[in-house]
Design a protein around this motif. Structure first.
Motif, short mmCIF file in Angstrom:
data_model
loop_
_atom_site.label_atom_id
_atom_site.label_comp_id
_atom_site.label_asym_id
_atom_site.label_seq_id
_atom_site.Cartn_x
_atom_site.Cartn_y
_atom_site.Cartn_z
N PRO A 289 30.81 42.48 52.54
CA PRO A 289 30.54 41.11 52.08
C PRO A 289 31.71 40.17 52.33
N ARG A 290 31.39 38.91 52.63
CA ARG A 290 32.35 37.81 52.75
C ARG A 290 33.13 37.78 54.06
N VAL A 291 33.26 38.90 54.75
CA VAL A 291 34.16 38.90 55.90
C VAL A 291 33.62 38.06 57.05
N LYS A 292 32.28 37.98 57.19
CA LYS A 292 31.72 37.17 58.26
C LYS A 292 31.90 35.69 57.94
N GLU A 293 31.56 35.31 56.70
CA GLU A 293 31.67 33.90 56.30
C GLU A 293 33.12 33.43 56.38
N GLU A 294 34.06 34.29 56.06
CA GLU A 294 35.47 33.91 56.05
C GLU A 294 36.16 34.21 57.37
N ASN A 295 35.39 34.67 58.35
CA ASN A 295 35.89 34.84 59.72
C ASN A 295 36.99 35.90 59.82
N TRP B 8 51.94 48.05 37.55
CA TRP B 8 50.73 48.51 38.23
C TRP B 8 49.53 48.46 37.28
N ARG B 9 49.77 48.92 36.04
CA ARG B 9 48.69 48.93 35.05
C ARG B 9 48.14 47.52 34.85
N GLU B 10 49.03 46.56 34.74
CA GLU B 10 48.60 45.18 34.50
C GLU B 10 47.90 44.60 35.74
N LYS B 11 48.47 44.79 36.91
CA LYS B 11 47.89 44.22 38.12
C LYS B 11 46.51 44.80 38.41
N LEU B 12 46.39 46.12 38.37
CA LEU B 12 45.09 46.73 38.65
C LEU B 12 44.07 46.32 37.60
N GLY B 13 44.49 46.26 36.35
CA GLY B 13 43.57 45.83 35.30
C GLY B 13 43.01 44.45 35.56
N HIS B 14 43.87 43.51 35.96
CA HIS B 14 43.41 42.15 36.24
C HIS B 14 42.59 42.08 37.52
N VAL B 15 42.99 42.83 38.53
CA VAL B 15 42.22 42.84 39.78
C VAL B 15 40.79 43.30 39.52
N LEU B 16 40.62 44.38 38.77
CA LEU B 16 39.29 44.90 38.49
C LEU B 16 38.47 43.92 37.66
N ALA B 17 39.11 43.25 36.71
CA ALA B 17 38.39 42.30 35.86
C ALA B 17 37.93 41.07 36.64
N GLU B 18 38.75 40.62 37.60
CA GLU B 18 38.47 39.37 38.30
C GLU B 18 37.65 39.55 39.57
N LEU B 19 37.56 40.77 40.10
CA LEU B 19 36.91 41.00 41.38
C LEU B 19 35.46 40.50 41.37
N PRO B 20 35.06 39.68 42.34
CA PRO B 20 33.68 39.19 42.39
C PRO B 20 32.67 40.35 42.46
N ASP B 21 31.50 40.12 41.89
CA ASP B 21 30.50 41.18 41.79
C ASP B 21 30.08 41.74 43.14
N ASP B 22 29.96 40.88 44.16
CA ASP B 22 29.50 41.39 45.45
C ASP B 22 30.53 42.34 46.06
N MET B 23 31.79 42.07 45.85
CA MET B 23 32.83 42.95 46.35
C MET B 23 32.88 44.24 45.54
N ALA B 24 32.71 44.13 44.23
CA ALA B 24 32.69 45.32 43.38
C ALA B 24 31.49 46.20 43.70
N GLU B 25 30.36 45.58 44.00
CA GLU B 25 29.16 46.34 44.37
C GLU B 25 29.38 47.07 45.68
N TYR B 26 29.94 46.40 46.67
CA TYR B 26 30.18 47.03 47.97
C TYR B 26 31.15 48.20 47.84
N LYS B 27 32.17 48.06 47.01
CA LYS B 27 33.13 49.14 46.82
C LYS B 27 32.59 50.25 45.93
#
Length: 332
Positions: free
Chosen positions: A195-201, A297-316
């Motif tokens: 997801p997103r890679v085509k639209e964002e070139n 690391w704990r803080e960064k990964l926690g925030h990354v997972l919380a903020e990640l858009p649903d389409d990217m989370a679904e693909y992963k």
């Protein structure tokens, strides 16, 4: 991406698997990008460092080589070399074995006179002589032999018609994709589902960058996902064995030990003789319980997972448990 920061003095007591882990996040947000940088560049993290060598050998070397043998015995389709890629397979072997010998001179050596070569791997008590270009001089041919020496997966992209084609490789540790299905596809077809890679070139820009690589040039990038269990083989072919765990891990009391951040260090090399593009994919797993031992690391990964858009989370494949994982990390 490079992470440069002062390390906490307490990290000196962390185990090697954490100190050498290629943690991929520099910020509290993640979006797809090419994130390409020169190979061999040392990356300092909050726990240690990684990245100085081309082929990384760690404490899991013998175990992962043994896993690969078991997978290839069970499913030979994990390796394919289309006929026109034979010379590229030899080019790959003749490029990587000397690199390993240079990085690990106390353990390995490589000598070549003309096409006659001798390889020594002290970790395996192995001495082998072979002739470049003669497939029967190595058991299974060059790519199959290389798979017994390195932990990386190997993908070879032929360059023709102004694009790249996946025409050879040895991939036993795929992260939710099928090497056998992708063989024969071009670069854009392979990345079509992302997801997103085509639209964002992103893919077209990556393609232009790779096609411009000169023979011998070496770059790298990181990619990431998450995996339930200490399992490297999460290929499409084995989905029934690992897929159901995604639905239950969020409520499992043992989630911090079972759920792993999976990071791929992907080296991108234009082979010097064939001109083929070599992708080396080295996969690392670290459980959340280990991630949490490094506060940044704990803080960064926690925030990354919380903020990640649903389409990217679904693909992963992490959408069913990313909230639970994020909450556990940020509660620490």
């Amino acid at each position: 991406m490079s992470i440069t920061t002062e390390r906490n003095p307490d990290t000196a007591v962390l185990p090697e698997r954490i100190r050498r882990f290629p943690f991929p996040f520099a910020a509290n947000q993640y979006r797809y990008s090419a994130n390409v940088e020169p190979a061999h560049k040392n990356v300092t993290t909050e726990a240690g460092s990684w990245g100085t060598g081309l082929i990384d050998i760690d404490e899991n070397y013998h175990e992962e080589i043994a896993q690969r043998e078991q997978i290839l015995t069970r499913d030979p389709s994990r390796m394919k070399v289309l006929p026109h890629m034979r010379s590229a397979a030899w080019d790959t072997l003749a490029t990587l074995l000397p690199a390993m010998a240079a990085d690990y001179p106390d353990l390995m050596s490589f000598h070549r006179e003309g096409n006659h070569c001798r390889w020594h791997n002290g970790l395996q008590n192995l001495d082998v002589e072979f002739t470049v270009g003669e497939d029967d001089s190595l058991p299974g041919g060059p790519l199959r032999f290389l798979g017994t020496q390195i932990q990386d997966d190997i993908v070879l992209l032929d360059v023709r018609d102004n694009t790249m084609w996946l025409d050879a490789g040895l991939v036993t540790f795929a992260a939710d994709w099928s090497f056998n299905f992708d063989v024969g596809m071009n670069f854009l077809e392979i990345h079509g589902p992302v997801p997103r890679v085509k639209e964002e070139n992103i893919v077209s820009r990556a393609e232009k960058f790779l096609l411009a690589l000169q023979p011998g040039e070496q770059f790298r990038r990181t990619n990431w996902t998450m995996t339930v269990g200490q399992r490297l083989d999460t290929s499409t072919e084995t989905y029934p064995e690992w897929g159901p765990d995604r639905a239950t891990i969020a409520t499992d009391p043992a989630m911090p030990d079972k759920l792993h951040l999976r990071v791929e260090v992907q080296h991108l090399i234009r082979l010097p003789h064939s001109g083929v593009l070599l992708f080396l994919i080295r996969s690392y797993l670290l459980p959340l319980s280990d991630i949490a031992k490094v506060p940044a690391w704990r803080e960064k990964l926690g925030h990354v997972l919380a903020e990640l858009p649903d389409d990217m989370a679904e693909y992963k494949g992490i959408i069913r448990y990313r909230k639970a994982a994020s909450e556990w990390l940020l509660a620490g």
